[in-house]
Design a protein around this motif. Structure first.
Motif, PDB file in Angstrom:
ATOM      1  N   HIS B 229    -104.885 -68.121  52.559  1.00 50.40           N
ATOM      2  CA  HIS B 229    -104.496 -67.053  53.484  1.00 50.40           C
ATOM      3  C   HIS B 229    -104.209 -65.765  52.725  1.00 50.40           C
ATOM      4  N   ILE B 243    -104.077 -61.404  59.367  1.00 49.35           N
ATOM      5  CA  ILE B 243    -104.231 -62.405  58.310  1.00 49.35           C
ATOM      6  C   ILE B 243    -105.652 -62.955  58.376  1.00 49.35           C
ATOM      7  N   THR B 245    -108.227 -66.084  56.765  1.00 44.55           N
ATOM      8  CA  THR B 245    -108.169 -67.352  56.040  1.00 44.55           C
ATOM      9  C   THR B 245    -109.554 -67.757  55.562  1.00 44.55           C
TER      10      THR B 245
END
Lengths: 146, 426
Positions: B229, B243, B245
């Motif tokens: 992440h 965010i 990932t």
């Protein structure tokens, strides 16, 4: 309805009664009960009566779930002798009672972590079969740790 | 008493400190073999042990022209109920600048992640642009092949690294994203991130193409649930989540639910970390420092403000600049460890009583990582060329090392590695 009782037999042929719903905390016993109803006596050929009494005491505990963790810790702490703890761990392994085995092994680890090698061998009854050359090879390989 | 069954012996041994386990190799041949066994390595990895940190110190770290790799120090945090202390071990320092450790000489290194006791390092200089993997317990180092896409002589800014293992395939992977500026029509230009991945044993980096979003500066990817992440670049203010990932199994990049941070806080300095099995997002605002915790992984609504530390509270040391606070680790009694990258101070936050405790200050602090020691052998990656830092280190070689003296404990300066690199060919 009366609660169903199981009978466990130790290595030295002593019999112990325990209510089934408590005994099945042991995965081994649970599987036996599932398979054949385990109506007769359950033999535990590797567990002596002294240790089995301790296991029964542990299985009979009346702890709230949130206090269980502390109880197990205290339970093994009070039996701080390494031979007793090893017997207990062995019984917990055979009976598949994970919490008890974890706590007993942790306690043994705590006790032996500051021992000298000789003390470890003595406590766990291990014979030193290392040659000086083998010992030197390990000391060389992990020199930073010595 | 009969001999202990193997299962119990392994269980007990796996609960001991790493050094004690190594000492136990001397107890008997059976124990030596057990400890070398891969099932013991796995059992040891699966247990939870004392918290360790890898601290990277470098006297010359502020000098860009410096080609001093500095020194790595492995410290354990003692987790007591009402007090935290550092446990120093006199032999767990590795001075990378020693001429006896030629692999890192005349280059800089930076810590880029750690999984299962392995540490990912980036080694760079005019001549180097390498990614190395290092296990401080087995003292093995391996250098990954260089990427043909990004030859050594071009100094790309490598902005984000991730290092993890796929639990599906058991494959260890290093993923990195590089920013570059591309020209659009006219005078316009745009920053884009391009990613590549290295799977251990494959011998080559694979290009994963351009990412849908740019990743924020040089953060090390927080690894949890088979995903790395990172926080998005501030320029990506239109992205629905902040965010991104990387799935270590499918190798897909995806946006990920971020905490509901107020817009005015959105420009504050943020970092991700994994504390006690939860993804955490720290926000250093003008007046306070907030730690958001994702209670249930992947569930947007489960983001929860765990800690708000007001700069005004009296226990907050006035010289601390919250912009430079990074979260590192969560301890048993809900204590959160953090480091101030500016002053090199290591702190413990106690959310229950809203107290801050300074544990230690590291001089010339350049980097840090939470670390779980393991016996995992790099030689197991048969097609990689793992090297062992030489075993016998004469005392005289330790004299020339720089002294990083500390007030507490026994931090006697000793070098860890040494002269020759033994090459273990696959």
């Amino acid at each position: 309805m009366s609660k169903k009782t199981l009978t466990l037999m130790s290595k030295d042929k002593q019999l112990f009664n325990i209510e089934e719903h408590l005994a099945v905390q042991s995965v081994t016993i649970r599987n036996m009960v599932k398979e054949d109803g385990a109506s007769s006596v359950i033999p535990l050929p590797r567990v002596d009566s002294e240790t089995l009494a301790l296991v029964i005491e542990y299985l009979n505990r009346q702890q709230a779930p949130e206090e269980d963790e502390d109880y197990v810790k205290k339970f093994v702490d009070e039996r701080g002798e390494i031979p007793t703890l090893l017997e207990l761990a062995q019984a917990a392994l055979d009976l598949d009672i994970k919490k008890l085995m974890d706590a007993a092994c942790m306690k043994v680890a705590d006790l032996i972590k500051d021992f000298t090698l000789e003390e470890v061998r003595e406590a766990l009854r291990i014979e030193n079969d290392r040659t000086p050359e083998e010992e030197k090879a390990i000391r060389d390989e992990f020199q930073w740790a010595f | 008493m009969e001999a202990l069954p193997v299962e119990l012996t392994m269980d007990i041994l796996s609960r001991l400190p790493v050094k004690t386990i190594i000492h136990c190799k001397l107890v008997c041949n059976k124990w030596r073999n057990l400890i070398s066994d891969s099932s013991f390595v796995d059992l040891h990895l699966s247990g939870s042990r004392a918290t360790s940190l890898i601290i990277h110190q470098n006297v010359n770290y502020k000098c860009e022209a410096s080609i001093d790799p500095g020194m790595l120090k492995w410290v354990e945090i003692e987790d007591k109920v009402d007090h935290h202390g550092l446990h120093y071990d006199s032999l767990v320092n590795l001075d990378l600048s020693l001429s006896m450790v030629p692999i890192f000489q005349s280059s800089r290194i930076s810590l880029k992640g750690s999984v299962n006791g392995l540490i990912c390092l980036r080694q760079y200089s005019r001549r180097h642009n390498n990614t190395c993997i290092y296990n401080p317990v087995t003292r093995e180092v391996l250098t990954l092949p260089t990427s043909p896409q990004y030859p050594k002589h071009i100094s790309f800014t490598i902005i984000a690294y991730g290092f993890g293992v796929s639990s599906l395939t058991g494959e260890y992977k290093v993923v990195r994203a590089l920013n570059r500026i591309i020209r659009l029509n006219g005078d316009k230009s745009k920053m884009v991130s391009e990613a590549e991945v290295y799977t251990f044993g494959t011998g080559q980096w694979r290009n994963l193409g351009r990412l849908p979003y740019c990743i924020y500066e040089s953060d090390v990817g927080a690894v949890l649930n088979d995903h790395c992440h990172w926080i998005l670049s501030l320029a990506e203010n239109h992205a629905p989540e902040k965010i991104i990932t990387f799935d270590l199994s499918t190798e897909m990049f995806q946006l990920f639910p971020s905490p509901p941070i107020e817009e005015e806080e959105g420009n504050c300095i943020q970092h991700l970390a994994v504390l006690k099995g939860c993804l955490c997002n720290s926000v250093a605002g003008d007046l306070n420092f907030t730690i958001w915790v994702m209670k249930e992984y992947g569930i947007k609504n489960s983001w929860h403000k765990e800690v708000v530390i007001l700069e005004a509270i009296s226990k907050w040391p006035e010289w601390l600049s919250i912009d430079y606070i990074y979260l590192i680790e969560g301890l048993k009694d809900v204590t959160i460890l953090s480091v101030d990258g500016m002053s090199g101070s290591l702190f413990a936050f106690h959310p229950r009583n809203n107290a801050i405790e300074k544990i230690e200050t590291f001089d010339w602090l350049e980097g840090w990582l939470a670390y779980r020691p393991s016996f995992l052998k790099l030689q197991n990656f048969v097609s990689e060329r793992a090297m062992v830092l030489e075993k016998n280190l004469p005392i005289s070689w330790m004299k020339g090392t720089k002294s990083f003296a500390h007030g507490k404990g026994t931090s006697v300066q000793k070098a860890w590695g040494s002269s020759l690199l033994l090459l273990h060919q696959p």
